[in-house]
Design an enzyme around this catalytic site. Structure first.
Site, PDB file in Angstrom:
ATOM      1  N   ASP A 136       0.833  -1.324  -0.050  1.00  0.00           N
ATOM      2  CA  ASP A 136       0.034  -0.010   0.074  1.00  0.00           C
ATOM      3  C   ASP A 136       0.845   1.214  -0.067  1.00  0.00           C
ATOM      4  O   ASP A 136       1.923   1.106  -0.423  1.00  0.00           O
ATOM      5  CB  ASP A 136      -1.045  -0.018   1.105  1.00  0.00           C
ATOM      6  CG  ASP A 136      -2.319   0.612   1.082  1.00  0.00           C
ATOM      7  OD1 ASP A 136      -2.269   1.864   0.867  1.00  0.00           O
ATOM      8  OD2 ASP A 136      -3.311  -0.033   0.485  1.00  0.00           O
ATOM      9  N   ASP A 153      -6.119   4.613  -5.483  1.00  0.00           N
ATOM     10  CA  ASP A 153      -6.713   5.483  -4.337  1.00  0.00           C
ATOM     11  C   ASP A 153      -6.707   6.878  -4.699  1.00  0.00           C
ATOM     12  O   ASP A 153      -6.305   7.541  -5.665  1.00  0.00           O
ATOM     13  CB  ASP A 153      -5.874   5.518  -3.242  1.00  0.00           C
ATOM     14  CG  ASP A 153      -6.479   5.433  -1.749  1.00  0.00           C
ATOM     15  OD1 ASP A 153      -7.622   5.916  -1.880  1.00  0.00           O
ATOM     16  OD2 ASP A 153      -5.972   5.366  -0.777  1.00  0.00           O
ATOM     17  N   ASN A 172      -7.561  10.285  -2.151  1.00  0.00           N
ATOM     18  CA  ASN A 172      -7.926  10.564  -0.826  1.00  0.00           C
ATOM     19  C   ASN A 172      -8.407  12.124  -0.457  1.00  0.00           C
ATOM     20  O   ASN A 172      -8.300  12.442   0.612  1.00  0.00           O
ATOM     21  CB  ASN A 172      -6.729  10.258   0.021  1.00  0.00           C
ATOM     22  CG  ASN A 172      -6.519   8.592   0.145  1.00  0.00           C
ATOM     23  OD1 ASN A 172      -7.299   8.280   1.042  1.00  0.00           O
ATOM     24  ND2 ASN A 172      -5.477   8.096  -0.236  1.00  0.00           N
ATOM     25  N   ASP A 179     -12.723   2.234   4.489  1.00  0.00           N
ATOM     26  CA  ASP A 179     -11.880   2.052   5.483  1.00  0.00           C
ATOM     27  C   ASP A 179     -12.194   1.183   6.685  1.00  0.00           C
ATOM     28  O   ASP A 179     -11.380   1.275   7.560  1.00  0.00           O
ATOM     29  CB  ASP A 179     -11.248   3.494   5.529  1.00  0.00           C
ATOM     30  CG  ASP A 179     -10.158   3.592   4.637  1.00  0.00           C
ATOM     31  OD1 ASP A 179      -9.648   2.727   3.711  1.00  0.00           O
ATOM     32  OD2 ASP A 179      -9.726   4.746   4.288  1.00  0.00           O
TER      33      ASP A 179
HETATM   34  C1  DGJ Z   1      -7.125   5.304   1.971  1.00  0.00           C
HETATM   35  C2  DGJ Z   1      -7.157   3.755   1.715  1.00  0.00           C
HETATM   36  O1  DGJ Z   1      -8.813   3.536   1.896  1.00  0.00           O
HETATM   37  C3  DGJ Z   1      -6.514   2.892   2.427  1.00  0.00           C
HETATM   38  O2  DGJ Z   1      -6.942   1.640   2.444  1.00  0.00           O
HETATM   39  C4  DGJ Z   1      -5.077   3.202   2.440  1.00  0.00           C
HETATM   40  O3  DGJ Z   1      -4.719   2.852   1.205  1.00  0.00           O
HETATM   41  C5  DGJ Z   1      -4.709   4.630   2.615  1.00  0.00           C
HETATM   42  N1  DGJ Z   1      -5.610   5.631   1.743  1.00  0.00           N
HETATM   43  C6  DGJ Z   1      -3.273   4.894   2.355  1.00  0.00           C
HETATM   44  O4  DGJ Z   1      -2.997   6.162   2.282  1.00  0.00           O
END
Ligand code: DGJ
Length: 753
Positions: A372, A484, A486, A554
């Protein structure tokens, strides 16, 4: 690691009839009819959506006789296919524009139509498709506003094998002056009553897609996202259901948008008691300038109708999205059991530590090791390095290639995390191209998770990402990618767009994301892509077209996951739900749940682990091995079977949930029953199964295998009739519950003799 899919079931037919005498169009398959007509004034009216009606009959009379055109239509609930504002219909429109003279009136009259076999592709956007022309039929209806020469083509595909219709619209400027599109929905439905409950999937980070249900009320009720992604808060889906509709009984209509950006899904009830439903790109954050001759195509909406409950509605979405939205090599392959290091190490790892984790995982039968966040640039925390897609040799001296080869030498596959759309302020990429980060010149940029979003509306950004990520993916034996995203978008603006076109930014961002997905999945067809956005912040049909599975949330706590996976399953197939066993105490809620319960929940999806495997005790390693073996032996059903919801984690005292997956031929089912808190002195309780064959006998076995009272009470051979009409015992005796404890789960496998 690869097993062929079950064969498709061929059923009846999909037809579209045109009746010239009454100017009606009738789309029909084995389950549903959708009828429309050219009204007397030339507008395209909506006659009917519901259970199949006979072909060859006229349904024209379903439009009120007294209707003679817009002039006397004020306030009347006329049902239209693509309503406009400004000429007497005061409900929410499907499309609104601004002409060069500043006026906004649009009168859309029928011009003609075409009926074609199969389903034409939608350029640049993800969409459902067919592999054989017999699988669907498509109707394209041309509408025109003569004064402005705006031409709109509505597209309808009826599928042969599911009670579903795909709709989209194409707006073309056939005039000589620019046209500004202020909103263009993918679909609009005018339903003749308002006696519905509105169902949607809402929440936030770590509790995405909980089922919310409320009575439809007079006025407008909507869900939407202005965040630059479909978001954790709402999903681009809504359903209407009757008050008495349950999983296996009653009427429901779903609308789902094949899109990953800003959306709106809305129902409006007007005072006559009719309901207009619309779904499409969010008009609040959208405007599009169409130069003369140019065309704009909306994303596609999928309408599903069921008169046999929400279960059948979900099954239609599952089948369509699993088999005719997802694409590529991995669509039909069974997905590997993986271990991901994120919750096991976060940013703190070395090559040796990862290999130690992989070795334990390999010994337990796990097939794929996923590295990851934290492998690139100088990323020891989330404060830096996004955009610098080169390996951090302090952590991985042999590079990604070295690590991947060592993982492969263990007999596992290797997967890698990326977050292409982002850049950290502390990064080489930002130093070189600060203008690539989204922001308005002269204004502060808002950071989210200490990062900015790259302007995916700019082709040079997409080109750059394709080049650097191709180097990463081509430079090592990588079998899987977790993509991903974020943070949400703030200060929306693109330096590539002139001032009058900034309204196009959000949609152009999405087109850039789709273009990058298209290019990377095209260049690396063997790689399995999993989408992710801070958990389930972009779990939508748009990305499923490229990445056949998505990280559901998550939230890895088994009990919290019951509600999340239940809600997600309203629309999305098990093959798309990433579900992992993590460590206790859980990192999101601090809860201790038994290892067996964590697995029993995560089995219903694409199964994996997300913990430090080296920290497992010998006994836990043994349990993990047994779990992986169990999952592998039922993976075909748990990933590709029918999913049936039995007891909702939202009902009553919210103390239990139950669901099952069953093979297409009804010969094997895996049932999950979950009890949140243990309660003293339980009364008798039976769980009725669904989806089995009443004529067959099934051998019932409990999992985890045991010799407790409940297992003994259920194990043996039982008729399908008994299992569906009487059910499995959930309580064997008043005393038996004493041994359960809280957060208890039990699976039952039923296999035809
Ligand atoms: C958010 C993801 O949902 C997690 O599983 C992980 O990959 C983190 N980001 C890593 O920054």
């Amino acid at each position: 690691m690869t097993v062929a899919a079950q064969p498709r079931r061929a059923t009846g037919s999909a037809s579209i009839d045109w009746a010239p005498a009454t100017r009606e169009l009738h789309l029909r398959n084995d389950w549903i009819s959708y009828a429309l007509a050219v009204l007397e004034n030339g507008a395209l009216g909506q006659l009917y959506i519901g259970p199949g009606l006979a072909r060859g009959s006229s349904y024209r009379h379903l439009v009120p006789d007294e209707f003679h055109g817009f002039s006397n239509r004020l306030g009347e609930p006329i049902a239209l296919e693509y309503p406009t504002a400004g000429s007497g219909d005061y409900r929410v429109p499907a499309v609104s524009v601004e002409h060069a003279d500043g006026s906004t009136v649009l009168d859309l009259w029928y011009v003609g139509h075409r009926i074609v076999p199969g389903k034409p592709a939608i350029h640049g956007l993800p969409a459902t498709y067919v592999e054989d022309e017999d699988e669907a039929a498509t109707l394209e209806v041309d509408l025109r506003d003569e004064p402005s020469r705006t031409a709109i083509t509505l597209s309808y595909t009826i599928f042969r094998d599911v009670p579903a219709i795909a709709r989209s619209a194409r707006v073309r400027n056939a005039g000589s002056a620019p046209l500004r599109i202020c909103s263009a929905m993918s679909a609009s439905l005018d339903l003749p009553d308002a006696d519905w409950d509105l169902v949607h999937l809402s929440g936030t980070w770590a509790r995405e897609r909980h089922v919310r249900t409320r009575r439809l009320e007079l006025g407008r009720q909507s869900i939407s996202s202005p965040r630059g992604s479909s978001g954790h808060q709402h999903n681009p889906f809504l359903a209407l259901r009757r008050a008495d509709t349950v999983e296996d009984h009653g009427e429901a209509i779903g609308v789902s948008l094949v899109y990953s950006g800003n959306f709106l899904a809305e129902a409006e009830v007007e005072p006559f008691g009719t309901t207009r439903v619309r779904i499409g790109i969010d008009p609040e954050t959208f405007a599009w300038v169409l130069e003369p001759g140019a065309e704009f195509t909306t994303p596609e909406a999928i309408i599903v109708y069921s008169d046999v409950g929400l279960g059948a509605l979900s099954e239609a979405y599952h089948r369509l999205y699993r088999e005719r939205l997802a694409r590529g090599t991995w669509r039909d392959r069974l997905r590997p059991v993986l271990v991901n290091n994120w919750e096991g190490t976060y940013f703190d790892f070395t090559e040796e530590r990862l290999l130690a984790m992989a070795t334990v995982a390999r010994d337990a039968g796990i097939e794929l090791f996923v590295l990851d966040d934290g492998w690139f640039g100088r990323r020891d925390s989330d404060e830096s390095s996004l955009g610098d897609w080169f390996v951090d040799r302090r952590k991985l001296p042999g590079g990604i290639d070295g690590l991947a080869r060592r993982v492969e030498a263990l007999g596992m596959r290797f997967g890698l995390w990326i977050e292409p759309e982002m850049v950290s302020e502390r990064s080489e990429l930002f130093a070189a191209h600060p203008d690539w980060a989204i922001g308005v010149p002269g204004r502060m940029r808002t950071e989210g998770r200490q990062q900015y979003v790259l302007d995916m509306a700019r082709p040079e950004v997409v080109d750059h990402l394709f080049a650097v990520l191709s180097d990463v993916l081509g430079g090592a034996p990588i079998s899987y990618v977790k993509w991903d995203m974020n943070r949400y978008i703030t200060e929306p603006y693109s330096l590539s767009l002139p001032p009058d076109r900034q309204g196009e930014f959000f949609h152009r961002y999405m087109l850039g994301v789709y273009a990058l997905y298209e290019r990377l999945t095209g260049a690396f067809p063997e790689i399995l892509f999993e989408s992710c956005a801070g958990g389930g912040g972009r779990f939508d049909p748009g990305l499923l077209a490229f990445a056949p599975q998505a990280w559901t949330s998550d939230q890895t706590d088994a009990i919290e996951r019951l509600a999340i996976q239940w809600g997600t399953s309203l629309v999305y197939p098990l093959s798309s739900l990433g579900a992992h066993v993590s460590a206790v105490p859980n990192h999101q809620v601090g809860r201790f749940t038994p290892l067996a319960t964590r697995a029993a929940v995560a089995f219903f999806g694409v199964f994996g682990y997300e913990l430090d495997t080296t920290a497992l005790t010998d006994d836990e390693r043994q349990q993990v091995h047994e779990q992986v073996d169990f999952y592998k032996s039922h993976r075909d059903v748990l990933q590709r079977g029918r999913f049936l919801r039995l007891r909702a984690p939202f009902d009553g005292d919210r103390n239990q949930a139950a669901w099952m997956a069953v093979s297409d031929d009804a010969r094997r089912g895996i049932v999950g029953y979950y009890q949140v808190l243990n309660r003293p002195v339980p009364g008798p309780d039976r769980l009725r199964l669904r989806g089995l064959d009443r004529r067959l006998s099934y051998r019932v076995s409990a999992w985890p295998a045991g010799t407790d009272e409940l297992a003994r009470a259920n194990e043996g051979v039982r008729g399908g009739d008994e299992l569906m009409q009487a059910g499995l015992l959930l309580v064997a005796s008043r005393d038996e519950g004493a041994s359960r404890g809280d957060f208890w789960a039990r699976l039952f496998v039923v296999e035809a003799e």
